[in-house]
Design a protein around this motif. Structure first.
Motif, short mmCIF file in Angstrom:
data_model
loop_
_atom_site.label_atom_id
_atom_site.label_comp_id
_atom_site.label_asym_id
_atom_site.label_seq_id
_atom_site.Cartn_x
_atom_site.Cartn_y
_atom_site.Cartn_z
N PRO A 161 0.83 -1.20 0.00
CA PRO A 161 0.00 0.00 0.00
C PRO A 161 0.87 1.26 0.00
O PRO A 161 1.84 1.35 0.76
N LEU A 162 0.53 2.22 -0.84
CA LEU A 162 1.27 3.46 -0.94
C LEU A 162 0.46 4.57 -0.28
O LEU A 162 -0.54 5.04 -0.81
N ILE A 163 0.90 4.96 0.91
CA ILE A 163 0.19 5.97 1.71
C ILE A 163 1.15 7.13 1.93
O ILE A 163 2.14 7.01 2.64
N ASP A 164 0.84 8.28 1.34
CA ASP A 164 1.76 9.41 1.38
C ASP A 164 1.22 10.60 2.17
O ASP A 164 1.70 11.72 2.03
N ARG A 165 0.22 10.35 3.00
CA ARG A 165 -0.32 11.39 3.87
C ARG A 165 -0.98 10.72 5.06
O ARG A 165 -1.23 9.51 5.05
N LEU A 173 -8.35 1.61 5.34
CA LEU A 173 -8.92 0.34 4.87
C LEU A 173 -9.36 0.40 3.41
O LEU A 173 -9.87 -0.59 2.89
N THR A 174 -9.14 1.53 2.77
CA THR A 174 -9.44 1.63 1.33
C THR A 174 -8.18 1.55 0.48
O THR A 174 -8.27 1.56 -0.75
N TYR A 175 -7.02 1.48 1.12
CA TYR A 175 -5.74 1.44 0.39
C TYR A 175 -5.32 0.00 0.15
O TYR A 175 -4.90 -0.70 1.08
N GLY A 176 -5.43 -0.45 -1.08
CA GLY A 176 -4.93 -1.76 -1.44
C GLY A 176 -3.45 -1.69 -1.79
O GLY A 176 -2.79 -0.68 -1.58
N ARG A 177 -2.93 -2.76 -2.33
CA ARG A 177 -1.53 -2.82 -2.71
C ARG A 177 -1.31 -2.10 -4.04
O ARG A 177 -2.00 -2.38 -5.02
N SER A 178 -0.35 -1.21 -4.07
CA SER A 178 -0.02 -0.48 -5.29
C SER A 178 0.94 -1.31 -6.15
O SER A 178 1.66 -2.17 -5.65
N GLY A 179 0.96 -1.01 -7.44
CA GLY A 179 1.87 -1.70 -8.34
C GLY A 179 3.32 -1.34 -8.07
O GLY A 179 3.62 -0.28 -7.52
N LEU A 180 4.23 -2.22 -8.48
CA LEU A 180 5.64 -1.98 -8.25
C LEU A 180 6.11 -0.69 -8.90
O LEU A 180 6.90 0.06 -8.33
N ASP A 181 5.64 -0.42 -10.11
CA ASP A 181 6.03 0.81 -10.79
C ASP A 181 5.65 2.03 -9.98
O ASP A 181 6.43 2.98 -9.85
N SER A 182 4.44 2.01 -9.45
CA SER A 182 3.97 3.17 -8.67
C SER A 182 4.82 3.38 -7.42
O SER A 182 5.18 4.52 -7.09
N VAL A 183 5.16 2.31 -6.73
CA VAL A 183 5.95 2.43 -5.51
C VAL A 183 7.36 2.93 -5.84
O VAL A 183 7.88 3.85 -5.20
N TYR A 184 7.98 2.34 -6.85
CA TYR A 184 9.33 2.77 -7.21
C TYR A 184 9.34 4.21 -7.73
O TYR A 184 10.26 4.99 -7.42
N ASN A 185 8.33 4.59 -8.50
CA ASN A 185 8.26 5.98 -8.96
C ASN A 185 8.12 6.95 -7.79
O ASN A 185 8.69 8.05 -7.81
N PHE A 186 7.36 6.55 -6.78
CA PHE A 186 7.23 7.40 -5.59
C PHE A 186 8.57 7.52 -4.86
O PHE A 186 8.96 8.62 -4.44
N ILE A 187 9.26 6.40 -4.70
CA ILE A 187 10.57 6.42 -4.04
C ILE A 187 11.53 7.35 -4.78
O ILE A 187 12.23 8.17 -4.18
N ILE A 188 11.55 7.24 -6.09
CA ILE A 188 12.44 8.07 -6.91
C ILE A 188 12.08 9.55 -6.77
O ILE A 188 12.96 10.41 -6.62
N PRO A 486 -10.79 -8.64 4.93
CA PRO A 486 -10.68 -9.69 3.92
C PRO A 486 -10.90 -9.13 2.51
O PRO A 486 -11.85 -8.40 2.25
N GLY A 487 -9.96 -9.46 1.63
CA GLY A 487 -10.05 -9.02 0.24
C GLY A 487 -9.29 -7.75 -0.06
O GLY A 487 -9.08 -7.42 -1.24
N LEU A 488 -8.86 -7.01 0.98
CA LEU A 488 -8.12 -5.77 0.74
C LEU A 488 -6.75 -6.07 0.15
O LEU A 488 -6.31 -5.41 -0.80
N TYR A 489 -6.05 -7.05 0.74
CA TYR A 489 -4.73 -7.45 0.24
C TYR A 489 -4.80 -8.89 -0.27
O TYR A 489 -5.35 -9.76 0.40
N ASP A 490 -4.22 -9.14 -1.43
CA ASP A 490 -4.04 -10.51 -1.90
C ASP A 490 -2.70 -11.01 -1.36
O ASP A 490 -1.77 -10.24 -1.15
N GLN A 491 -2.61 -12.31 -1.11
CA GLN A 491 -1.37 -12.88 -0.59
C GLN A 491 -0.38 -13.11 -1.73
O GLN A 491 -0.78 -13.36 -2.87
N ASN A 492 0.88 -13.00 -1.42
CA ASN A 492 1.91 -13.27 -2.44
C ASN A 492 1.89 -14.73 -2.85
O ASN A 492 1.64 -15.61 -2.01
#
Length: 496
Positions: A161-165, A173-188, A486-492
């Motif tokens: 989940p990408l939470i920036d505030r 509970l509305t924040y699901g898992r963000s895509g890898l591109d989105s997380v890395y772009n945020f980090i950069i 339940p259902g917010l996060y899928d398992q790896n």
């Protein structure tokens, strides 16, 4: 004592209450009052204390992220099955489940750091500052630390989940898992902004805070990671080169190359040879480093380990020990194969001794009270990443080879002359394994370069009679997080 004011804050991922603080001048905790976090951020001093609270969350990182989840995962470390009840055995033997406490701790601690940083960044512009430059600097510090936390999260768990505030518990509970591109772009984006806001250096009690060079070094490292598994971005190395080069060009002003390998890991040299390090101090206030005593023998001479060892009963693998070239003086800084016990007898056993600075032993008040800092980013890491980026974009250039041979020369080794790009890749893998051993880099290097299964499966087959697949490159989402909604996060994949 270490620089950087300390603050103790009790925070959950979703809400926070400020409780107490202390600093490097006075180790006694100082009450702030029982205010809500909304009422706390009123003055420049409040923000200063809160930023120190973000740094404070790094205290447990080395044990969790760099030792347990990285070194214990790699072929650098072996745990006998007699310690099967311990988390580090489950990690080393690839028997991890979503209920493992260390996995939950990594998730919780990283998001707690992120929440603290979010709170400061959300409110800092509303607070009057006598020096606008200090406000900008603190924004840069929080952005750097928030990016660092997301970088660890994405390496450990993949999509997160990408939470920036700051958010309410209901909104979280509305924040699901963000895509890898989105997380890395945020980090950069965060590290780019941080580098522009942070100073090149500090003085006095601020020494040890994040600098421009730490932000640029981490940014370059992140770009290198985007070039490897799982993103495999074609421009990752190209983007990394100019960023890493800025850091290398700052030698003498932004960082120092140690004359010997051993002096890097001495308490008296804290904040001298690393680009960014976790700040520790002895004194019995819970600010000590536990790692020096985590893996030493239980009955080691009390003059070296006055309170005995701490926890882990694994040891450096024969694979690591036998991988060093003859004459490599890093080997017995990192580990040893013999020790003196409390009866004065010499006993054979492999153990890590990298941060075991016996000169600091007399200052300890407990077995977890070591004052030595832990490196999160070293110049040598940046040097080797830059050489890697050069090799991947232009082959083993003279500049790239010279960088690696400078590190080898300090280790007492003859210059190497790789004949091809592939030879240089192998050379870099070995140099990074040895130079950065017991710093939590080798496992992630194997994953990002695509070498993990080729290296790990023969070792795992020999030591644990098993093999792994790419599902084990990351860890499971903690079971408690899966159950929140339940259902917010899928398992790896590969975990239940």
């Amino acid at each position: 004592m270490k620089p950087i004011d300390r603050i103790y804050i009790t925070v959950s991922l979703l809400a926070a209450v400020v409780s107490s603080a202390c600093n490097s001048d006075f180790l006694d905790t100082v009450p702030i009052s029982n205010q809500s976090e909304n009422g706390f951020y009123k003055t420049e001093n409040d923000i200063t204390q809160a930023v120190s609270g973000v740094y404070n969350m790094l205290l447990g990182w080395p044990s969790i992220h760099h030792i347990y989840l990285s070194e214990a995962r790699s072929s650098n470390y072996f745990v006998d099955r007699q310690d099967a009840a311990r988390d580090y055995f489950s990690i080393s033997a690839f028997e991890v489940t979503a209920a493992l406490g260390t996995v939950q701790a990594a998730w919780t601690d990283d998001y707690e750091l992120i929440e603290r940083a979010n709170q400061v960044l959300d409110r800092i512009d509303e607070v009057p500052f006598t020096d606008a430059g200090k406000r900008d600097r603190m924004k840069g510090e929080c952005k750097f630390l928030r990016a660092l936390a997301y970088f660890e999260l994405v390496k450990v768990f993949g999509r997160v989940p990408l939470i920036d505030r700051t958010v309410s518990s209901e909104e979280a509970l509305t924040y699901g898992r963000s895509g890898l591109d989105s997380v890395y772009n945020f980090i950069i984006s965060e590290l780019t902004a941080a580098a522009a806001l942070l100073p090149a250096s500090y003085t006095g009690g601020d020494v040890g805070r994040a600098t421009k060079w730490a932000a640029l070094g981490l940014l370059g490292k992140v770009y290198v990671y985007t070039a490897g598994h799982p993103l495999k971005k074609a421009d990752g190395y190209t983007k990394a080169l100019p960023v890493l080069k800025q850091v290398l060009d700052a030698e003498g002003a932004g960082w120092t190359f140690a004359t010997t390998y051993a002096e890097i890991f001495k308490t008296v040299n804290d904040n001298k040879y690393h680009l960014f390090e976790v700040q520790y101090m002895s004194g019995g206030k819970g600010l000590g480093n536990v790692i020096p005593g985590e893996v030493v023998p239980l009955d080691m001479d009390l003059a070296i380990m006055p309170y005995g060892n701490y926890y882990m009963q694994g040891f450096p693998s024969d694979d690591l020990i036998n991988s060093f070239e003859p004459g490599d003086n890093r080997k017995f800084v990192i580990l040893d194969t013999v020790y003196r016990n409390r009866a004065g007898n010499m006993v054979q056993r492999n153990y890590f001794r990298k941060y075991l600075d016996s000169s600091a032993a007399s200052s300890l008040l407990s077995r977890t009270d070591w004052p030595i800092n832990f490196p999160l980013l070293r110049p040598e890491d940046v040097m080797l990443l830059y050489a890697e980026a050069l090799n991947e974009t232009a082959g083993p250039t003279a500049e790239a080879v010279a960088i690696v041979n400078r590190i080898r020369a300090r280790a007492g080794l003859a210059p190497a002359a790789p004949a091809s790009q592939a030879d240089f890749r192998g050379m870099l893998e070995r140099e990074r394994r040895h130079e950065l051993a017991w710093e939590g880099q080798y496992w992630n290097d194997l994953v990002r370069t695509g070498r993990c299964l080729e290296v790990m499966n023969p070792w795992l087959q020999q030591n644990y009679q098993k093999t792994i697949d790419a599902n084990q490159y990351i860890y499971p989402i903690p079971q408690s997080e899966i159950q929140i909604k339940p259902g917010l996060y899928d398992q790896n994949p590969g975990y239940f």
